[in-house]
Design a protein around this motif. Structure first.
Motif, short mmCIF file in Angstrom:
data_model
loop_
_atom_site.label_atom_id
_atom_site.label_comp_id
_atom_site.label_asym_id
_atom_site.label_seq_id
_atom_site.Cartn_x
_atom_site.Cartn_y
_atom_site.Cartn_z
N LYS A 1 -27.63 14.72 28.69
CA LYS A 1 -26.34 14.03 28.66
C LYS A 1 -25.99 13.31 29.95
O LYS A 1 -25.23 12.36 29.96
CB LYS A 1 -25.23 15.03 28.33
CG LYS A 1 -25.33 15.63 26.97
CD LYS A 1 -24.26 16.69 26.77
CE LYS A 1 -24.54 17.45 25.50
NZ LYS A 1 -23.78 18.68 25.39
N SER A 2 -26.54 13.81 31.08
CA SER A 2 -26.17 13.25 32.38
C SER A 2 -27.30 13.47 33.38
O SER A 2 -28.23 14.25 33.13
CB SER A 2 -24.90 13.93 32.90
OG SER A 2 -25.16 15.31 33.13
N LYS A 3 -27.18 12.81 34.51
CA LYS A 3 -28.14 13.02 35.60
C LYS A 3 -28.08 14.49 36.04
O LYS A 3 -29.11 15.11 36.31
CB LYS A 3 -27.82 12.09 36.77
CG LYS A 3 -28.72 12.27 37.96
CD LYS A 3 -28.34 11.33 39.09
CE LYS A 3 -29.07 11.65 40.37
NZ LYS A 3 -28.66 10.78 41.47
N SER A 4 -26.89 15.04 36.09
CA SER A 4 -26.71 16.45 36.48
C SER A 4 -27.48 17.38 35.55
O SER A 4 -28.15 18.30 36.00
CB SER A 4 -25.25 16.84 36.38
OG SER A 4 -24.59 16.76 37.54
N GLU A 5 -27.36 17.14 34.25
CA GLU A 5 -28.06 17.98 33.28
C GLU A 5 -29.58 17.82 33.42
O GLU A 5 -30.32 18.79 33.30
CB GLU A 5 -27.62 17.60 31.86
CG GLU A 5 -28.15 18.55 30.81
CD GLU A 5 -27.65 18.21 29.42
OE1 GLU A 5 -28.49 17.89 28.56
OE2 GLU A 5 -26.42 18.28 29.20
#
Length: 192
Positions: free
Chosen positions: A50-54
């Motif tokens: 879903k995101s760069k963080s994930e």
């Protein structure tokens, strides 16, 4: 020609993320960089994460499982070891692994340290595996306790300076192994 997102696996993306982290570093990596390594659009990556963080959390979890948990599990499973010697070998392996990767795989260790700050759930899961294995080692040995999990957690915390990434700057000291042995001597004496 772009690879089909249905053929692309999370493991392939995580492997490419590791390569990209080593090349660009944590501060400069982008999802687009990972997509370029795989020959896909960045939108394809976002179909899996879903995101760069994930994405970075997934790469960290993969790294922890393969570089830390797997070798620790091998020590944990050594049937010929017992008691305090087994527990010491387990903790010492944890320490050596963390210190090795802080030196030899600095970019992935850096992301591990960053995710340690940001993802309590991932860190709790990782520590939970370690505590569970240590607890089992304690319960198989001569140490008498009704709460091996509590004792395992205490030993983990007592040795934290030697394996927590916040202390990585201290690991360059020539005296670090002797300092661990001093702490371990106290732990051994208290548990005997």
């Amino acid at each position: 020609m772009e690879k089909s997102p249905s053929v692309l696996t999370k493991q392939q993306i995580l492997h490419a993320t590791e390569e990209t982290l080593r090349r660009f570093g944590l501060d400069k990596i982008s999802v687009t960089d990972v997509a370029k390594v795989l020959g896909v659009s960045h939108g394809t990556i976002y179909r899996h994460f879903k995101s760069k963080s994930e994405l970075l959390e997934g790469a960290t979890e993969k790294w922890l499982d393969s570089k830390i948990v797997k070798p620790l599990t091998e020590v944990y499973q050594k049937a010929e070891m017992r008691g305090m010697d087994h527990l010491q070998a387990y903790i010492w392996t944890l320490i050596q692994l963390k210190q090795h990767y802080a030196r030899e795989d600095a970019e992935l260790f850096k992301i591990y340290a960053k995710v340690t700050e940001d993802s309590a759930e991932l860190v709790s899961r990782h520590i939970g595996i370690i505590i569970e294995q240590m607890s089992e080692i304690i319960s198989r040995g001569p140490i008498k306790t009704n709460r091996p999990d509590q004792l395992a957690r205490a030993v983990f915390h007592a040795t934290m300076r030697f394996h927590h990434p916040a202390h990585a700057y201290e690991w360059k000291s020539a005296a670090i192994e002797d300092e661990f042995l001093e702490v371990w001597g106290l732990i051994r004496k208290a548990l005997s």
